[in-house]
Design a protein around this motif. Structure first.
Motif, PDB file in Angstrom:
ATOM      1  N   TRP A   1     -54.692  36.868  13.362  1.00 40.41           N
ATOM      2  CA  TRP A   1     -55.555  35.837  13.932  1.00 40.41           C
ATOM      3  C   TRP A   1     -56.788  36.450  14.609  1.00 40.41           C
ATOM      4  O   TRP A   1     -57.864  35.859  14.576  1.00 40.41           O
ATOM      5  CB  TRP A   1     -54.767  35.005  14.945  1.00 40.41           C
ATOM      6  N   LYS A   2     -56.623  37.619  15.204  1.00 45.57           N
ATOM      7  CA  LYS A   2     -57.762  38.281  15.859  1.00 45.57           C
ATOM      8  C   LYS A   2     -58.834  38.684  14.849  1.00 45.57           C
ATOM      9  O   LYS A   2     -60.011  38.782  15.192  1.00 45.57           O
ATOM     10  CB  LYS A   2     -57.286  39.515  16.631  1.00 45.57           C
TER      11      LYS A   2
ATOM     12  N   PRO B   1     -62.774  34.959  11.885  1.00 50.20           N
ATOM     13  CA  PRO B   1     -63.962  34.479  12.611  1.00 50.20           C
ATOM     14  C   PRO B   1     -63.563  33.372  13.575  1.00 50.20           C
ATOM     15  O   PRO B   1     -62.622  32.619  13.314  1.00 50.20           O
ATOM     16  CB  PRO B   1     -64.856  33.925  11.480  1.00 50.20           C
ATOM     17  N   GLU B   2     -64.288  33.259  14.688  1.00 47.83           N
ATOM     18  CA  GLU B   2     -63.884  32.307  15.723  1.00 47.83           C
ATOM     19  C   GLU B   2     -63.885  30.859  15.243  1.00 47.83           C
ATOM     20  O   GLU B   2     -63.141  30.037  15.761  1.00 47.83           O
ATOM     21  CB  GLU B   2     -64.771  32.459  16.963  1.00 47.83           C
TER      22      GLU B   2
ATOM     23  N   LEU C   1     -55.781  35.999  23.131  1.00 51.77           N
ATOM     24  CA  LEU C   1     -56.602  34.962  22.512  1.00 51.77           C
ATOM     25  C   LEU C   1     -56.528  33.663  23.315  1.00 51.77           C
ATOM     26  O   LEU C   1     -55.524  33.374  23.963  1.00 51.77           O
ATOM     27  CB  LEU C   1     -56.115  34.687  21.079  1.00 51.77           C
ATOM     28  N   LYS C   2     -57.608  32.888  23.221  1.00 51.90           N
ATOM     29  CA  LYS C   2     -57.627  31.525  23.730  1.00 51.90           C
ATOM     30  C   LYS C   2     -57.465  30.569  22.552  1.00 51.90           C
ATOM     31  O   LYS C   2     -57.997  30.811  21.467  1.00 51.90           O
ATOM     32  CB  LYS C   2     -58.942  31.238  24.460  1.00 51.90           C
TER      33      LYS C   2
ATOM     34  N   HIS D   1     -57.925  26.751  20.871  1.00 48.85           N
ATOM     35  CA  HIS D   1     -58.817  25.604  20.983  1.00 48.85           C
ATOM     36  C   HIS D   1     -58.387  24.522  20.005  1.00 48.85           C
ATOM     37  O   HIS D   1     -58.146  24.785  18.819  1.00 48.85           O
ATOM     38  CB  HIS D   1     -60.260  26.009  20.684  1.00 48.85           C
TER      39      HIS D   1
ATOM     40  N   THR E   1     -58.395  26.582  16.422  1.00 51.99           N
ATOM     41  CA  THR E   1     -59.196  27.792  16.321  1.00 51.99           C
ATOM     42  C   THR E   1     -58.861  28.686  17.498  1.00 51.99           C
ATOM     43  O   THR E   1     -58.267  28.228  18.487  1.00 51.99           O
ATOM     44  CB  THR E   1     -60.713  27.470  16.338  1.00 51.99           C
ATOM     45  N   VAL E   2     -59.235  29.957  17.401  1.00 50.40           N
ATOM     46  CA  VAL E   2     -58.953  30.900  18.485  1.00 50.40           C
ATOM     47  C   VAL E   2     -60.221  31.692  18.803  1.00 50.40           C
ATOM     48  O   VAL E   2     -61.130  31.818  17.976  1.00 50.40           O
ATOM     49  CB  VAL E   2     -57.819  31.880  18.131  1.00 50.40           C
ATOM     50  N   SER E   3     -60.273  32.199  20.025  1.00 52.48           N
ATOM     51  CA  SER E   3     -61.359  33.091  20.426  1.00 52.48           C
ATOM     52  C   SER E   3     -60.767  34.196  21.281  1.00 52.48           C
ATOM     53  O   SER E   3     -59.707  34.029  21.901  1.00 52.48           O
ATOM     54  CB  SER E   3     -62.440  32.335  21.202  1.00 52.48           C
ATOM     55  N   SER E   4     -61.439  35.337  21.323  1.00 54.72           N
ATOM     56  CA  SER E   4     -60.930  36.468  22.112  1.00 54.72           C
ATOM     57  C   SER E   4     -60.971  36.140  23.594  1.00 54.72           C
ATOM     58  O   SER E   4     -61.909  35.488  24.081  1.00 54.72           O
ATOM     59  CB  SER E   4     -61.776  37.717  21.843  1.00 54.72           C
ATOM     60  N   ARG E   5     -59.946  36.568  24.282  1.00 47.93           N
ATOM     61  CA  ARG E   5     -59.907  36.382  25.735  1.00 47.93           C
ATOM     62  C   ARG E   5     -60.659  37.542  26.370  1.00 47.93           C
ATOM     63  O   ARG E   5     -60.281  38.700  26.229  1.00 47.93           O
ATOM     64  CB  ARG E   5     -58.476  36.334  26.237  1.00 47.93           C
TER      65      ARG E   5
END
Length: 463
Positions: free
Chosen positions: A154-155, A158-159, A430-431, A433, A457-461
């Motif tokens: 997942w990391k 792309p966000e 990860l965060k 969303h 979706t995910v974004s880096s913490r």
């Protein structure tokens, strides 16, 4: 004329008595309020189908008739319990068997225990639970590795990429359950893919086809189910024979094979564990990530606990009990999603709930999905609020329902461990969303799943 009148009246009385005895739609279940059958053969089966699921049927049944209500499943009388107090009265004297396992074995056509009475059922239950606990202890690094692989994947996305939770988390559950349950053979992706094909075919019919009777009316579906079940049983029996040659002692199956169970009994327990373990684990993880994606505040609170307890270290089995807020998140996931909305037990001896007598061999349904969203038990029952489990009454009610404490279904305890490993790995990196305009509707069968694929979706913490 008078003689004829007496004969006629007598005949009518006998006829009515015969109808009351022979025709089920004229009888209630031991005086328990509820529905008469709508069909002599199928009972209230069509009513269940019309409601869309057994859970929805039970919601309406208890709204109309109260917390103890009856209906007919085919020609069989059923009593459903729909409140904490009534479930407490019934669970306490009948705690020797697990209600979810009892129902699943019945649907698979397996005998519920060892056939030697209550004492042997208790022995087998303890053996089954001990095998799961040993597998978790001996294979904890496997769970951690599978979770880290998923988070690493997942990391790399792309966000803006949409991630399908159902597909990814069923894969995680299958990898975890098969390796911990059946051993190293299932490190091979080809074995897992073949296992999944049969697993999905069996579970789809158990979850719906058996419960609404539709499978019995389709010869092609029934043949497909029976073929998948036969193939799965063959795979599990081959695992048993491989163990007898290799004598390894790390997986769930190993502990069972060191007991006095027959190969057939070991196979049956492996079937129950792998089927229920995969579905419960996958859906607990799916719903937990879905609900977390809807609340930045809950994610941040969980992240802070993980940092305080674990720091930068990976989670370990001995640290899990310290993750109390994580436990609350999972408890609230089970409650809000109604993860296991229905369980059942056969009344082994005559019993009583309130003033209602439940005869021996009556099927008793636990309408857990009804109770989990009962406004008399839970404040704001449709809101996802892990903080409610800071209060003793909420924890006590949850325990009485069999979702925590000694009465917890062993597959659910397994799922809690896997989900804790996943959350402790994921949330620190990860965060999550939620997608706009996406509503995750619940499909309530034996285990509640989303009706459609659920995306996030995910974004880096940023640390």
């Amino acid at each position: 004329m008078l003689d004829f009148a007496i004969f006629a009246v007598t005949f009518v009385i006998i006829l009515v008595g015969a109808v009351l005895y022979l025709y089920p739609s004229s009888r209630r279940v031991s005086g328990v309020p509820g529905l008469y059958p709508t069909d002599e053969k199928d009972g209230n089966l069509q009513d269940i189908i019309n409601q869309g699921s057994l859970h929805e049927f039970l919601v309406n049944l208890h709204q109309e008739f109260g917390s103890v209500a009856s209906f007919w499943f085919g020609g069989r009388p059923v009593v459903s319990l729909g409140s904490v107090d009534q479930l407490k009265q019934h669970i306490n004297p009948n705690h020797t068997t697990d209600s979810f396992e009892t129902m699943l074995k019945s649907l698979l056509g397996y005998p519920p225990g060892m056939g030697g009475g209550p004492n042997e059922s208790v022995v087998r239950k303890k053996l089954y639970e001990g095998a799961i606990n040993n597998s978790l202890k001996n294979n904890f690094p496997v769970m951690l590795k599978v979770a880290e692989e998923l988070v690493g994947k997942w990391k790399s996305f792309p966000e803006a990429q949409h991630i399908p939770l159902c597909a990814h988390l069923l894969g995680l559950a299958l990898k975890t359950v098969t390796q911990l349950g059946l051993g190293e053979r299932f490190k091979d992706d080809a074995e897992i893919i073949a296992f999944r094909k049969n697993h999905d075919a069996i579970w789809s019919e158990i979850g719906k086809g058996y419960m609404d009777g539709s499978m019995e009316k389709s010869s092609s579906r029934k043949a497909h189910y029976e073929k998948a079940l036969s193939e799965m049983e063959s795979v599990l029996l081959s695992v048993v024979k491989e163990w007898n040659a290799q004598r390894k002692q790390t997986a769930f199956v190993d502990a069972l094979l060191q007991s006095s169970l027959t190969e057939r009994q070991v196979m049956e327990d492996c079937m129950v564990f792998t089927l229920a373990g995969c579905v419960i684990t996958a859906n607990l993880c799916i719903w937990a990530l879905h609900f977390l994606s809807t609340s930045k505040e809950i994610q941040d609170k969980l992240y802070q606990e993980l940092q305080d307890v674990l720091g930068s270290d990976p989670v370990s089995l001995d640290k899990i009990p310290q993750l109390r807020y994580c436990q609350q998140v999972l408890n609230e996931t089970v409650r809000t999603a109604k993860l296991t909305p229905v369980a059942a037990r056969l009344q082994e001896v005559e019993g009583k709930v309130d003033q209602h007598v439940i005869p021996k061999e009556t099927l008793v349904i636990y309408a857990l999905g009804v109770v989990l969203q009962d406004a008399d038990t839970w404040s704001a029952p449709y809101r996802f609020d892990p903080d409610r489990f800071e209060e003793e009454p909420a924890r006590k009610s949850f325990c009485l329902l069999g979702f925590s404490g000694n009465q917890t279904c062993p597959e659910l305890r397994f799922a809690y461990t896997v989900a804790t490993v996943l959350l402790s790995t994921l949330v620190r990196q990860l965060k999550l969303h939620q997608l706009e305009d996406q509503v995750a509707e619940v499909k309530s069968e034996l285990v509640s799943t989303p009706k459609d694929e659920t995306w996030i979706t995910v974004s880096s913490r940023k640390i």
